[in-house]
Scaffold this motif. Structure first.
Motif, PDB file in Angstrom:
ATOM      1  N   ALA A 178       0.833  -1.208   0.000  1.00 29.56           N
ATOM      2  CA  ALA A 178       0.000   0.000   0.000  1.00 29.56           C
ATOM      3  C   ALA A 178       0.865   1.254   0.000  1.00 29.56           C
ATOM      4  CB  ALA A 178      -0.923   0.004   1.208  1.00 29.56           C
ATOM      5  N   THR A 179       0.425   2.244  -0.747  1.00 23.12           N
ATOM      6  CA  THR A 179       1.113   3.525  -0.810  1.00 23.12           C
ATOM      7  C   THR A 179       0.102   4.571  -1.254  1.00 23.12           C
ATOM      8  OG1 THR A 179       3.020   4.706  -1.752  1.00 23.12           O
ATOM      9  CG2 THR A 179       1.846   3.189  -3.213  1.00 23.12           C
ATOM     10  N   SER A 180       0.512   5.807  -1.372  1.00 21.01           N
ATOM     11  CA  SER A 180      -0.349   6.851  -1.940  1.00 21.01           C
ATOM     12  C   SER A 180       0.483   7.618  -2.955  1.00 21.01           C
ATOM     13  CB  SER A 180      -0.881   7.783  -0.843  1.00 21.01           C
ATOM     14  OG  SER A 180       0.186   8.367  -0.122  1.00 21.01           O
ATOM     15  N   VAL A 181      -0.080   7.822  -4.126  1.00 23.08           N
ATOM     16  CA  VAL A 181       0.688   8.358  -5.248  1.00 23.08           C
ATOM     17  C   VAL A 181      -0.054   9.533  -5.874  1.00 23.08           C
ATOM     18  CG1 VAL A 181       1.815   7.796  -7.430  1.00 23.08           C
ATOM     19  CG2 VAL A 181       1.554   6.024  -5.684  1.00 23.08           C
ATOM     20  N   ALA A 182       0.682  10.601  -6.180  1.00 27.25           N
ATOM     21  CA  ALA A 182       0.083  11.763  -6.832  1.00 27.25           C
ATOM     22  C   ALA A 182      -0.458  11.361  -8.200  1.00 27.25           C
ATOM     23  CB  ALA A 182       1.104  12.885  -6.970  1.00 27.25           C
ATOM     24  N   GLU A 183      -1.615  11.894  -8.544  1.00 28.66           N
ATOM     25  CA  GLU A 183      -2.303  11.557  -9.784  1.00 28.66           C
ATOM     26  C   GLU A 183      -1.409  11.743 -11.005  1.00 28.66           C
ATOM     27  OE1 GLU A 183      -7.135  12.072 -10.299  1.00 28.66           O
ATOM     28  OE2 GLU A 183      -5.868  13.838 -10.105  1.00 28.66           O
ATOM     29  N   GLU A 184      -0.627  12.811 -11.016  1.00 27.79           N
ATOM     30  CA  GLU A 184       0.208  13.105 -12.180  1.00 27.79           C
ATOM     31  C   GLU A 184       1.292  12.051 -12.360  1.00 27.79           C
ATOM     32  OE1 GLU A 184       3.573  16.085 -10.256  1.00 27.79           O
ATOM     33  OE2 GLU A 184       1.989  16.936 -11.492  1.00 27.79           O
ATOM     34  N   ILE A 185       1.746  11.435 -11.264  1.00 24.76           N
ATOM     35  CA  ILE A 185       2.771  10.394 -11.360  1.00 24.76           C
ATOM     36  C   ILE A 185       2.157   9.107 -11.898  1.00 24.76           C
ATOM     37  CG2 ILE A 185       4.411   9.003 -10.042  1.00 24.76           C
ATOM     38  CD1 ILE A 185       4.687  11.391  -8.136  1.00 24.76           C
ATOM     39  N   VAL A 186       0.952   8.786 -11.420  1.00 23.99           N
ATOM     40  CA  VAL A 186       0.253   7.590 -11.909  1.00 23.99           C
ATOM     41  C   VAL A 186       0.050   7.678 -13.413  1.00 23.99           C
ATOM     42  CG1 VAL A 186      -1.875   6.239 -11.784  1.00 23.99           C
ATOM     43  CG2 VAL A 186      -0.917   7.238  -9.703  1.00 23.99           C
ATOM     44  N   ALA A 187      -0.294   8.869 -13.899  1.00 24.45           N
ATOM     45  CA  ALA A 187      -0.643   9.050 -15.308  1.00 24.45           C
ATOM     46  C   ALA A 187       0.560   9.278 -16.206  1.00 24.45           C
ATOM     47  CB  ALA A 187      -1.604  10.232 -15.446  1.00 24.45           C
ATOM     48  N   ALA A 188       1.763   9.301 -15.636  1.00 28.53           N
ATOM     49  CA  ALA A 188       2.952   9.650 -16.422  1.00 28.53           C
ATOM     50  C   ALA A 188       3.323   8.584 -17.445  1.00 28.53           C
ATOM     51  CB  ALA A 188       4.131   9.917 -15.494  1.00 28.53           C
ATOM     52  N   GLY A 189       2.982   7.324 -17.183  1.00 28.51           N
ATOM     53  CA  GLY A 189       3.320   6.252 -18.118  1.00 28.51           C
ATOM     54  C   GLY A 189       2.070   5.638 -18.719  1.00 28.51           C
ATOM     55  N   GLN A 190       2.199   4.423 -19.215  1.00 29.41           N
ATOM     56  CA  GLN A 190       1.050   3.706 -19.770  1.00 29.41           C
ATOM     57  C   GLN A 190       0.035   3.416 -18.671  1.00 29.41           C
ATOM     58  OE1 GLN A 190       2.044  -0.105 -21.452  1.00 29.41           O
ATOM     59  NE2 GLN A 190      -0.081  -0.739 -21.640  1.00 29.41           N
ATOM     60  N   THR A 191      -1.226   3.699 -18.932  1.00 26.73           N
ATOM     61  CA  THR A 191      -2.277   3.413 -17.964  1.00 26.73           C
ATOM     62  C   THR A 191      -3.492   2.812 -18.663  1.00 26.73           C
ATOM     63  OG1 THR A 191      -3.232   5.638 -18.156  1.00 26.73           O
ATOM     64  CG2 THR A 191      -1.608   5.300 -16.407  1.00 26.73           C
ATOM     65  N   VAL A 192      -4.255   2.040 -17.896  1.00 29.56           N
ATOM     66  CA  VAL A 192      -5.543   1.523 -18.343  1.00 29.56           C
ATOM     67  C   VAL A 192      -6.527   1.767 -17.213  1.00 29.56           C
ATOM     68  CG1 VAL A 192      -6.881  -0.524 -18.968  1.00 29.56           C
ATOM     69  CG2 VAL A 192      -4.569  -0.230 -19.858  1.00 29.56           C
ATOM     70  N   GLU A 193      -7.709   2.297 -17.533  1.00 33.68           N
ATOM     71  CA  GLU A 193      -8.704   2.623 -16.512  1.00 33.68           C
ATOM     72  C   GLU A 193      -9.956   1.764 -16.679  1.00 33.68           C
ATOM     73  OE1 GLU A 193      -9.604   6.757 -16.465  1.00 33.68           O
ATOM     74  OE2 GLU A 193      -7.520   7.387 -16.115  1.00 33.68           O
ATOM     75  N   TYR A 194     -10.540   1.415 -15.530  1.00 32.85           N
ATOM     76  CA  TYR A 194     -11.813   0.694 -15.498  1.00 32.85           C
ATOM     77  C   TYR A 194     -12.742   1.434 -14.542  1.00 32.85           C
ATOM     78  CZ  TYR A 194      -8.882  -3.095 -17.351  1.00 32.85           C
ATOM     79  OH  TYR A 194      -8.009  -3.853 -18.098  1.00 32.85           O
ATOM     80  N   ALA A 195     -13.970   1.709 -14.996  1.00 28.84           N
ATOM     81  CA  ALA A 195     -14.928   2.435 -14.167  1.00 28.84           C
ATOM     82  C   ALA A 195     -15.815   1.476 -13.395  1.00 28.84           C
ATOM     83  CB  ALA A 195     -15.786   3.351 -15.045  1.00 28.84           C
ATOM     84  N   GLN A 196     -16.237   1.909 -12.217  1.00 28.88           N
ATOM     85  CA  GLN A 196     -17.164   1.145 -11.373  1.00 28.88           C
ATOM     86  C   GLN A 196     -16.682  -0.283 -11.149  1.00 28.88           C
ATOM     87  OE1 GLN A 196     -19.696   2.813  -9.850  1.00 28.88           O
ATOM     88  NE2 GLN A 196     -18.755   4.565 -10.900  1.00 28.88           N
ATOM     89  N   VAL A 197     -15.454  -0.398 -10.689  1.00 31.42           N
ATOM     90  CA  VAL A 197     -14.833  -1.704 -10.439  1.00 31.42           C
ATOM     91  C   VAL A 197     -14.512  -1.820  -8.955  1.00 31.42           C
ATOM     92  CG1 VAL A 197     -12.775  -3.093 -10.861  1.00 31.42           C
ATOM     93  CG2 VAL A 197     -13.868  -1.904 -12.752  1.00 31.42           C
ATOM     94  N   PRO A 198     -14.887  -2.913  -8.284  1.00 33.21           N
ATOM     95  CA  PRO A 198     -14.524  -3.092  -6.874  1.00 33.21           C
ATOM     96  C   PRO A 198     -13.023  -3.330  -6.725  1.00 33.21           C
ATOM     97  CG  PRO A 198     -15.621  -5.051  -7.706  1.00 33.21           C
ATOM     98  CD  PRO A 198     -15.742  -4.008  -8.769  1.00 33.21           C
TER      99      PRO A 198
END
Length: 235
Positions: free
Chosen positions: A47-67
């Motif tokens: 577990a960690t906490s990461v600034a949004e801009e760092i998460v988005a800096a590389g390749q990302t895939v998003e899923y909405a309404q996912v547990p």
């Protein structure tokens, strides 16, 4: 250790993907985490906490309404995700390799899980044995900008605890002549005073608020606003 009802260390693999109820109990802290070995390594999520801009800096895939459990399953089976984040039902898989809390940068801090523990040495960092775990950035920056960049990677400017080993590493790795290190006000960032024997002849020769750099095989001070290469370290 737990936070917000979740274990900070989450083992994940096929056994949890095939048993989502067990995974849910694990995530809720109702089961003691069990060790899971897969292939040549172990899939642990920290577990960690990461600034949004760092998460988005590389390749990302998003899923909405996912547990959360499903988000962890997607990350574990992606084959490339180094980090997954889950907030308000949004699941984000990222290729960013981060460790510890990366609170540097703007934007919302996202609750995330990374494959890398605080003791990990992973690319772009290089395991230098007794010297430490280092990453030399390819651009010159001021001391403070360089430190901010190191922090964005979950690291800080280098504070070698074994300077003889560091000298050997610097020589073998071909580090530049001048490289910012974790020295400010004639102290290392861990609060210890820089040993007099480590300073170059005539140094420190500036005001106490100067920053410190590697200078050949010794140390020298300089104005913090000067631009030099900088060395990050993960402790």
């Amino acid at each position: 250790m737990t936070c917000c009802g979740l274990h900070t260390l989450i083992p994940f693999g096929d056994q949890y993907a095939m048993g989502p109820l067990r995974a849910l109990f694990l995530l809720l802290g109702l089961l003691r985490p069990a060790r899971f070995v897969a292939g040549t390594g172990e899939d642990w999520w920290y577990a960690t906490s990461v600034a949004e801009e760092i998460v988005a800096a590389g390749q990302t895939v998003e899923y909405a309404q996912v547990p959360l459990v499903t988000c962890a399953a997607y990350a574990g089976h992606s084959g490339w995700a180094q980090l997954f984040c889950h907030m308000d039902g949004l699941c984000v898989l990222s290729e960013q390799a981060v460790v510890r809390d990366n609170s540097t940068g703007s934007g919302v801090l996202m609750p995330c899980w990374t494959k890398y523990s605080p003791s990990s040495c992973f690319p772009p960092f290089e395991d230098a044995g007794a010297a430490g775990c280092f990453y030399l950035h390819g651009s010159k920056m001021t001391w403070f900008d360089g430190r901010d960049h190191c922090k964005s990677l979950g690291a800080d400017l280098a504070v070698p605890t074994n300077f003889d080993a560091f000298r050997s590493y610097a020589a073998s790795a071909g580090l530049p002549q001048d490289v910012w290190l974790g020295i400010y006000d004639q102290e290392w960032l861990n609060g210890s005073r820089v040993a007099r024997a480590l300073w170059a002849k005539g140094n420190p020769d500036g005001p106490p608020q100067d920053c410190g750099r590697k200078y050949y095989s010794v140390l020298a001070d300089a104005k913090c606003s000067e631009n030099w290469y900088f060395l990050c370290e993960i402790k």
